[in-house]
Design an enzyme around this catalytic site. Structure first.
Site, mmCIF file in Angstrom:
data_model
loop_
_atom_site.group_PDB
_atom_site.id
_atom_site.type_symbol
_atom_site.label_atom_id
_atom_site.label_comp_id
_atom_site.label_asym_id
_atom_site.label_seq_id
_atom_site.Cartn_x
_atom_site.Cartn_y
_atom_site.Cartn_z
ATOM 1 N N SER A 143 60.703 45.504 92.107
ATOM 2 C CA SER A 143 61.990 45.187 92.683
ATOM 3 C C SER A 143 62.626 46.634 92.872
ATOM 4 C CB SER A 143 62.807 44.440 91.231
ATOM 5 O OG SER A 143 64.107 44.335 91.534
ATOM 6 N N TYR A 156 65.306 43.260 82.580
ATOM 7 C CA TYR A 156 64.837 42.956 83.547
ATOM 8 C C TYR A 156 64.289 44.204 84.250
ATOM 9 C CZ TYR A 156 63.806 41.332 88.166
ATOM 10 O OH TYR A 156 63.447 41.081 89.616
HETATM 11 N N1 LIG Z 1 65.301 36.912 94.498
HETATM 12 C C1 LIG Z 1 65.605 38.186 94.411
HETATM 13 O O1 LIG Z 1 66.824 38.851 94.619
HETATM 14 C C2 LIG Z 1 64.568 39.171 93.935
HETATM 15 C C3 LIG Z 1 64.660 40.762 93.916
HETATM 16 C C4 LIG Z 1 63.756 41.488 93.638
HETATM 17 C C5 LIG Z 1 62.409 40.859 93.049
HETATM 18 N N2 LIG Z 1 62.377 39.696 92.696
HETATM 19 C C6 LIG Z 1 61.260 38.947 92.235
HETATM 20 O O2 LIG Z 1 60.490 37.945 93.025
HETATM 21 C C7 LIG Z 1 59.712 37.462 92.504
HETATM 22 C C8 LIG Z 1 59.993 35.854 93.002
HETATM 23 O O3 LIG Z 1 60.976 35.464 92.556
HETATM 24 P P1 LIG Z 1 62.011 34.725 93.499
HETATM 25 O O4 LIG Z 1 63.156 35.513 93.968
HETATM 26 O O5 LIG Z 1 61.018 34.176 94.650
HETATM 27 O O6 LIG Z 1 62.564 33.600 92.599
HETATM 28 P P2 LIG Z 1 62.390 32.090 92.417
HETATM 29 O O7 LIG Z 1 62.638 31.429 93.375
HETATM 30 O O8 LIG Z 1 62.958 31.610 91.040
HETATM 31 O O9 LIG Z 1 60.628 31.912 92.195
HETATM 32 C C9 LIG Z 1 60.199 32.392 90.802
HETATM 33 C C10 LIG Z 1 58.649 31.736 90.691
HETATM 34 O O10 LIG Z 1 58.122 32.216 89.508
HETATM 35 C C11 LIG Z 1 57.649 31.079 88.928
HETATM 36 N N3 LIG Z 1 57.683 31.352 87.571
HETATM 37 C C12 LIG Z 1 58.524 31.500 86.476
HETATM 38 N N4 LIG Z 1 58.062 31.694 85.340
HETATM 39 C C13 LIG Z 1 56.568 31.309 85.331
HETATM 40 C C14 LIG Z 1 55.827 31.173 84.353
HETATM 41 N N5 LIG Z 1 55.846 31.327 83.317
HETATM 42 N N6 LIG Z 1 54.442 30.781 84.938
HETATM 43 C C15 LIG Z 1 54.174 30.589 86.058
HETATM 44 N N7 LIG Z 1 55.178 30.655 87.278
HETATM 45 C C16 LIG Z 1 56.353 31.035 86.622
HETATM 46 C C17 LIG Z 1 58.461 29.907 89.283
HETATM 47 O O11 LIG Z 1 57.480 28.593 89.378
HETATM 48 P P3 LIG Z 1 57.663 27.573 88.199
HETATM 49 O O12 LIG Z 1 59.251 27.515 87.757
HETATM 50 O O13 LIG Z 1 57.314 26.189 88.880
HETATM 51 O O14 LIG Z 1 56.847 27.849 86.920
HETATM 52 C C18 LIG Z 1 58.625 30.407 90.599
HETATM 53 O O15 LIG Z 1 57.799 29.678 91.594
HETATM 54 C C19 LIG Z 1 59.996 37.523 90.954
HETATM 55 O O16 LIG Z 1 58.811 38.518 90.510
HETATM 56 C C20 LIG Z 1 61.498 38.313 90.844
HETATM 57 O O17 LIG Z 1 61.500 39.229 89.861
HETATM 58 C C21 LIG Z 1 63.374 38.834 93.248
#
Ligand SMILES: NC(=O)c1ccc[n+]([C@@H]2O[C@H](COP(=O)([O-])OP(=O)(O)OC[C@H]3O[C@@H](n4cnc5c(N)ncnc54)[C@H](OP(=O)(O)O)[C@@H]3O)[C@@H](O)[C@H]2O)c1
Length: 245
Positions: A143, A156
């Protein structure tokens, strides 16, 4: 660089929504069979059916909590038992909770650390022996918050600094075994991120305002297609990120 991932197998964590879901599509589109890992089994099954119908690839649904090390070990073994190999692993599952350190609960702290740090370690440890056999690629979703201070959520941010520190140190440890290590750093992406404590980013931001998950998935695919070089780090920022700094 490979032209496609025919005959390759990819495991994606956090595959049930957002960046992970789009990553499964981006990798399946170039021929990879896909193991989908997250907790919500129904979501994974629907996404897997679509991947099979749209791209003619094979899939495996792995309902798993990345915080459970035994479950992670079993999931990775089951992917290798099913497909016979592992070429790409994407450490994507992650979340943010709370904000203010002074009022952050221990549960919120633990959820971030257990998922974003411990989960990434468990998945990497289980995957490395298999990636060594295929000289594959291990890709981390970091990130912007792991590169710069994030006053809005220091815990975070620290978890994502850990991801980058771990990934690049690992790059030094396993690079000579032929394993590629990549960190992809997004700024805001329109996904379900943030929904644990309020509106998700896909609700908070209009289309066109910030990055779409497909763009991050394409960057991950670029790293996954490497068969010689390592794409050490890829930063995908919204174009106005530094405006007003
Ligand atoms: N969106 C942003 O602005 C942003 C920016 C920078 C980095 N990121 C990073 O991108 C990554 C993906 O996030 P996203 O933006 O796509 O958000 P998201 O749509 O909320 O997806 C998060 C995913 O992580 C899974 N997850 C959460 N806790 C888990 C656990 N204990 N075991 C297994 N799976 C788990 C969730 O699935 P389940 O709930 O089905 O388990 C979901 O598939 C994360 O690492 C986040 O920190 C996001």
């Amino acid at each position: 660089m490979r032209e496609n991932l025919d005959d390759a197998v990819a495991l994606v964590t956090g595959a049930s929504s957002g960046i992970g879901e789009e990553t499964t599509r981006a990798l399946a589109a170039v021929g990879a069979d896909i193991a989908l890992l997250a907790r919500r089994e129904g979501r994974l099954s629907n996404i897997a059916s679509d991947l099979e119908a749209d791209f003619g690839v094979e899939t495996l649904v792995l309902p798993t909590d990345v915080r459970d090390e035994d479950a992670v070990e079993s999931a990775v073994e089951s992917a290798v038992d099913t497909f016979g190999r592992l070429d790409v692993v994407v450490n994507n599952a992650g979340l943010a909770r709370g904000s203010d350190v002074a009022s952050l609960t221990t549960d919120e702290y633990r959820q971030m650390m257990d998922t974003n740090v411990d989960g990434v370690f468990y998945v990497s440890r289980a995957a490395l022996p298999h990636l060594r056999e295929t000289t594959g690629n291990l890709i981390f979703v970091g990130s912007f918050a792991g590169q710069y201070p994030r006053p809005a959520n220091p815990v975070y941010a620290a978890s994502k600094w850990w991801v980058r520190g771990f990934a690049h140190s690992l790059e030094g440890q396993v690079g000579d075994a032929g394993i590629g290590i990549t960190v992809v750093n997004p700024t805001e992406v329109r996904t379900e991120f943030g929904s644990e404590d309020g509106d998700s980013f896909e609700v908070r931001f209009e289309s066109g305002e910030v990055t779409e998950p497909e763009e991050i998935a394409n960057a991950i695919r670029f790293a996954a297609l490497q068969d010689d070089s390592t794409v050490s780090e890829l930063d995908l920022y919204r174009r106005d990120k530094f405006s007003g700094w």
